[in-house]
Design a protein around this motif. Structure first.
Motif, mmCIF file in Angstrom:
data_model
loop_
_atom_site.group_PDB
_atom_site.id
_atom_site.type_symbol
_atom_site.label_atom_id
_atom_site.label_comp_id
_atom_site.label_asym_id
_atom_site.label_seq_id
_atom_site.Cartn_x
_atom_site.Cartn_y
_atom_site.Cartn_z
ATOM 1 N N SER A 98 -12.482 36.561 -15.582
ATOM 2 C CA SER A 98 -12.577 37.479 -14.436
ATOM 3 C C SER A 98 -13.170 36.827 -13.194
ATOM 4 C CB SER A 98 -13.439 38.693 -14.820
ATOM 5 O OG SER A 98 -12.918 39.362 -15.938
ATOM 6 N N SER A 99 -13.586 35.588 -13.292
ATOM 7 C CA SER A 99 -14.194 34.918 -12.140
ATOM 8 C C SER A 99 -13.146 34.565 -11.097
ATOM 9 C CB SER A 99 -14.930 33.648 -12.598
ATOM 10 O OG SER A 99 -15.983 33.964 -13.481
ATOM 11 N N PRO A 369 -5.143 54.136 -9.278
ATOM 12 C CA PRO A 369 -5.070 55.121 -10.369
ATOM 13 C C PRO A 369 -5.399 54.544 -11.734
ATOM 14 C CG PRO A 369 -2.870 54.531 -9.584
ATOM 15 C CD PRO A 369 -3.846 53.943 -8.607
ATOM 16 N N VAL A 370 -4.964 53.321 -12.011
ATOM 17 C CA VAL A 370 -5.239 52.719 -13.310
ATOM 18 C C VAL A 370 -6.725 52.390 -13.440
ATOM 19 C CG1 VAL A 370 -4.752 50.778 -14.837
ATOM 20 C CG2 VAL A 370 -2.901 51.810 -13.492
ATOM 21 N N ILE A 371 -7.299 51.804 -12.391
ATOM 22 C CA ILE A 371 -8.721 51.484 -12.404
ATOM 23 C C ILE A 371 -9.541 52.765 -12.510
ATOM 24 C CG2 ILE A 371 -10.615 50.461 -11.106
ATOM 25 C CD1 ILE A 371 -8.605 48.467 -12.298
ATOM 26 N N GLY A 372 -9.114 53.801 -11.808
ATOM 27 C CA GLY A 372 -9.817 55.076 -11.887
ATOM 28 C C GLY A 372 -9.756 55.674 -13.276
ATOM 29 N N SER A 373 -8.614 55.567 -13.929
ATOM 30 C CA SER A 373 -8.486 56.088 -15.292
ATOM 31 C C SER A 373 -9.376 55.322 -16.266
ATOM 32 C CB SER A 373 -7.027 56.002 -15.750
ATOM 33 O OG SER A 373 -6.184 56.746 -14.884
ATOM 34 N N ILE A 445 -3.588 45.190 -6.884
ATOM 35 C CA ILE A 445 -4.371 44.868 -8.079
ATOM 36 C C ILE A 445 -3.422 44.302 -9.122
ATOM 37 C CG2 ILE A 445 -5.867 45.766 -9.896
ATOM 38 C CD1 ILE A 445 -6.721 47.948 -7.990
ATOM 39 N N TYR A 446 -3.666 43.086 -9.573
ATOM 40 C CA TYR A 446 -2.764 42.398 -10.483
ATOM 41 C C TYR A 446 -3.146 42.673 -11.937
ATOM 42 C CZ TYR A 446 -1.345 39.885 -6.275
ATOM 43 O OH TYR A 446 -0.875 39.576 -5.021
ATOM 44 N N TRP A 447 -2.230 42.329 -12.831
ATOM 45 C CA TRP A 447 -2.476 42.569 -14.253
ATOM 46 C C TRP A 447 -3.685 41.791 -14.738
ATOM 47 C CZ3 TRP A 447 -2.837 38.848 -17.952
ATOM 48 C CH2 TRP A 447 -2.367 37.569 -17.623
ATOM 49 N N SER A 448 -3.916 40.618 -14.139
ATOM 50 C CA SER A 448 -5.065 39.810 -14.552
ATOM 51 C C SER A 448 -6.386 40.506 -14.239
ATOM 52 C CB SER A 448 -5.026 38.443 -13.867
ATOM 53 O OG SER A 448 -4.978 38.599 -12.451
ATOM 54 N N ASP A 449 -6.396 41.375 -13.227
ATOM 55 C CA ASP A 449 -7.595 42.156 -12.929
ATOM 56 C C ASP A 449 -7.810 43.244 -13.971
ATOM 57 O OD1 ASP A 449 -8.170 40.786 -10.486
ATOM 58 O OD2 ASP A 449 -6.599 41.948 -9.500
ATOM 59 N N ALA A 453 -10.278 44.767 -18.644
ATOM 60 C CA ALA A 453 -10.732 46.157 -18.741
ATOM 61 C C ALA A 453 -9.991 46.894 -19.857
ATOM 62 C CB ALA A 453 -10.534 46.870 -17.399
ATOM 63 N N PHE A 454 -8.702 46.634 -20.008
ATOM 64 C CA PHE A 454 -7.942 47.259 -21.089
ATOM 65 C C PHE A 454 -8.487 46.831 -22.459
ATOM 66 C CE2 PHE A 454 -4.399 47.991 -17.997
ATOM 67 C CZ PHE A 454 -4.272 49.351 -18.227
ATOM 68 N N ILE A 455 -8.853 45.554 -22.597
ATOM 69 C CA ILE A 455 -9.391 45.067 -23.868
ATOM 70 C C ILE A 455 -10.701 45.783 -24.203
ATOM 71 C CG2 ILE A 455 -10.374 43.050 -25.027
ATOM 72 C CD1 ILE A 455 -8.387 41.336 -23.437
ATOM 73 N N LEU A 456 -11.595 45.860 -23.231
ATOM 74 C CA LEU A 456 -12.882 46.516 -23.468
ATOM 75 C C LEU A 456 -12.713 48.005 -23.750
ATOM 76 C CD1 LEU A 456 -14.965 44.753 -20.665
ATOM 77 C CD2 LEU A 456 -15.162 44.385 -23.124
#
Length: 500
Positions: A98-99, A369-373, A445-449, A453-456
Motif C-alpha cells: 500500500s505504500s 462507493p466501494v471505499i464507503g461500503s 481509485i485503482y484496484w491496487s488501492d 482492503a478487500f482482503i482485510l
C-alpha cells in the motif's frame, strides 16, 4: 524454522540497501514485497504444521550466546504468539504493497519496514527475557525514523514524543526483567527457568508495577496514551496500519506473557484495580473519539478504547476471558488496519480527513462507493456487529469477565455503544448526504488501492462467522496456563461454556 522468520526480512533489508542508488521506488517496493510475502507464507506454513494440542513451545531453537549474562538465542512459538506472528506477516506485506511508489528515499523506507518486522517477530518468538527486550527495543528506531522522515507536518514532534515514551517503557520493562531474574535466583534469562512465585508479594507487586506501566505505555492505556494520537495523525497510512495492527500488541502480549503468567499472585492481588483501569481506558478512549473531527484521530482514539477490553479480559484472568483477550488482539489488528487503510485512501484522493469538509463520498457516480461500503464493514466490525470478528472477541471477553468483575464488565460494555456512536458520526458525515464542493473531482481509485482492503474485510467476516478457526490455535495454550493456581477466580473454561 523460526529463525527464517527473522532473517528473511533482515536479508531483504540488507539487499535493498545494496541496490544501486538510482533504483526507482517500484523496484525497491517489489523486492521488499517479495521478502515480506515469503515471510508471511512461511508463517502460514508454520501454522499449518503447528499442533494446537501441544501446549509447550514448538519449533524451539536454542543457541548459547553470552553465558556470562545467562543470555541465549532461545526461540519458540505457542498458541499465544502464533496468531500474532501470522498477523504481523500479513500486515507487513499489506503495508509495503500500500505504500506510495513515488515516496522519497524508497530504499531506506522499505529497509526500515523490514527491520521493524524483524523486531516485532523476534519479540513474539523470544523465550528469553533479555532477548525479548533486545527485539522490543529494535523496533523503536525504525518506527521513529518512519514517522520522522515520511510523516506529516508535525512529524518531528510526534516522532520525538513516541521515542521518549517508548524509551521510558523499555527502561521500566528491563528493570522488572532484571529484578525477576536476580531476585528469583535464576541463573539465566530463560522464561522456563524463572520461579518468581516464590518471591514475597511486595516484591512481586513492585516488579509487576514496572511491567504494567512499561507495557501500558505501549498498548497504550490512559494516562500513558498521549503519544498515540499524535503518532497516528503524523504517520503515513502504511505505518499507521502497522502501529495499530501489530506494534500495540507488543504491550498486550507482554502483559499476558510476563505479567499475568510469571507473577500470578501479584496479578490476582491488583486485578480489581486493573479492571477499573480497563474501564477508564475504554470510556475515555471512546469519549475522546466522539469529539474528533479528524477521521484518522478518531480511529486512533478508538484503539485506546479497544485495548482496554484486552486489559479487562486479562484482569479477570479466567481461561475464557484470556482467550477473548487474545482474539481481541487479532480482531483489532485486522479492523484497525482496514480502517486506517480506508482513511488513508480518502485522504489521498479527497485531500482531507476533516469531517467538516467532506460529504457524500458514497455517491455512486462521482464519489467512492466501494471505499464507503468497505468503511461501513469496518466500522460495523469495530462496533461489535454480530457476524464479524469484533463481536465474538468482545463477547468472549465480557462472558469470561462477568463472573469475576460484573460491574466493570457492564461499564466496559458501554464502550461498544460509544463505538457505534462515533463511527456512525464518521460514516454519516463523510459518506452520506450531498457530495461537498471540496471533493467534487476525485481521482480514480485503482484496484491496487482496494485489493488490500478487500482482503482485510474478508478475513474480518470469515473469522466472525467461523471464530473457531482462530480460537483453535490459542485455546489449548490459554487453558494450560490456568492448570496451575494463577487465576483470579476458579472459573474453568468448560464451566463457563456450559452456562452459556
Amino acid at each position: 524454522m523460526l529463525s527464517a522468520l527473522i532473517f528473511a526480512p533482515l536479508l531483504g533489508a540488507l539487499l535493498i540497501g545494496l541496490l544501486p542508488s538510482g533504483i526507482n521506488g517500484r523496484t525497491s517496493r517489489n523486492v521488499a514485497l517479495i521478502f515480506a510475502g515469503l515471510t508471511f507464507l512461511w508463517s502460514v506454513v508454520l501454522a499449518s504444521q503447528f499442533q494446537p494440542g501441544q501446549v509447550t513451545q514448538q519449533f524451539s531453537e536454542f543457541i548459547p550466546w553470552i553465558d556470562s549474562l545467562g543470555l541465549g538465542y532461545n526461540l519458540g512459538v505457542d498458541g499465544l504468539s502464533l496468531p500474532l506472528l501470522v498477523l504481523n506477516g500479513l500486515l507487513t506485506a499489506i503495508a509495503i504493497f500500500s505504500s506510495d511508489e513515488s515516496l522519497p528515499r524508497p530504499k531506506f523506507y522499505y529497509s526500515l519496514i523490514l527491520v521493524l518486522s524483524v523486531g516485532v517477530t523476534g519479540a513474539f518468538l523470544a523465550q528469553d527475557l533479555l532477548l525479548f527486550f533486545l527485539f522490543y527495543e529494535l523496533e523503536l528506531i525504525p518506527l521513529y525514523l518512519l514517522i520522522a522522515i515520511w510523516g506529516g507536518a508535525k512529524r518531528g514532534y510526534a516522532a520525538t514524543k513516541f521515542l521518549i515514551y517508548t524509551a521510558v517503557s523499555g527502561i521500566l520493562i528491563l528493570a522488572s526483567f532484571l529484578g525477576l531474574v536476580w531476585l528469583s535466583g535464576s541463573g539465566t534469562f530463560a522464561i522456563s527457568t524463572l520461579n518468581a512465585k516464590s518471591l514475597p508479594l511486595a516484591t512481586q507487586l513492585l516488579l509487576l508495577a514496572g511491567l504494567l506501566v512499561g507495557f501500558g505505555i505501549k498498548m497504550p492505556l490512559v494516562p500513558f496514551h498521549t503519544w498515540l494520537p499524535d503518532a497516528h495523525v503524523e504517520a503515513s497510512t502504511p505505518i499507521s496500519m502497522l502501529l495499530a495492527g501489530v506494534l500495540l500488541k507488543l504491550g498486550t502480549y507482554g502483559l499476558l506473557r510476563f505479567g499475568m503468567n510469571l507473577l500470578p499472585e501479584a496479578w490476582a492481588y491488583i486485578a480489581p484495580w486493573l479492571a477499573v483501569w480497563a474501564v477508564v481506558s475504554v470510556l475515555y478512549g471512546s469519549s475522546c473519539a466522539i469529539a474528533q473531527t479528524d477521521m484518522k484521530k478518531m480511529v486512533a482514539y478508538s484503539s485506546i478504547g479497544h485495548m482496554g477490553y484486552v486489559l479487562l479480559g486479562a484482569a479477570a484472568a479466567t481461561p475464557l476471558s484470556s482467550l477473548g483477550a487474545v482474539m481481541q488482539m487479532i480482531s483489532h489488528g485486522l479492523i484497525s488496519a482496514l480502517l486506517f487503510l480506508l482513511v488513508g485512501i480518502v485522504y489521498k484522493k479527497a485531500g482531507s480527513r476533516d469531517l467538516n469538509l467532506i460529504r457524500g463520498l458514497l455517491n455512486p457516480e462521482r464519489g467512492m462507493p466501494v471505499i464507503g461500503s468497505l468503511m461501513i464493514i469496518g466500522v460495523m466490525a469495530s462496533a461489535g456487529t454480530p457476524g464479524m470478528v469484533g463481536f465474538i472477541s468482545e463477547f468472549i471477553i465480557f462472558r469470561g469477565s462477568f463472573a469475576v468483575f460484573p460491574v466493570q464488565t457492564l461499564l466496559s460494555m458501554i464502550g461498544t455503544g460509544l463505538t457505534a456512536v462515533y463511527f456512525l458520526i464518521l460514516v454519516n458525515k463523510a459518506f452520506f448526504g450531498r457530495l461537498s464542493a471540496q471533493v467534487m473531482n476525485l481521482p480514480r481509485i485503482y484496484w491496487s488501492d482496494r485489493a488490500p482492503a478487500f482482503i482485510l474485510a474478508a478475513l474480518i467476516v470469515i473469522f466472525g462467522i467461523q471464530p473457531s478457526w482462530l480460537a483453535r490455535w490459542t485455546e489449548p495454550t490459554i487453558t494450560a496456563m490456568f492448570t496451575v493456581e494463577n487465576t483470579v477466580a476458579t472459573v474453568s473454561l468448560d464451566k463457563v461454556k456450559g452456562k452459556s
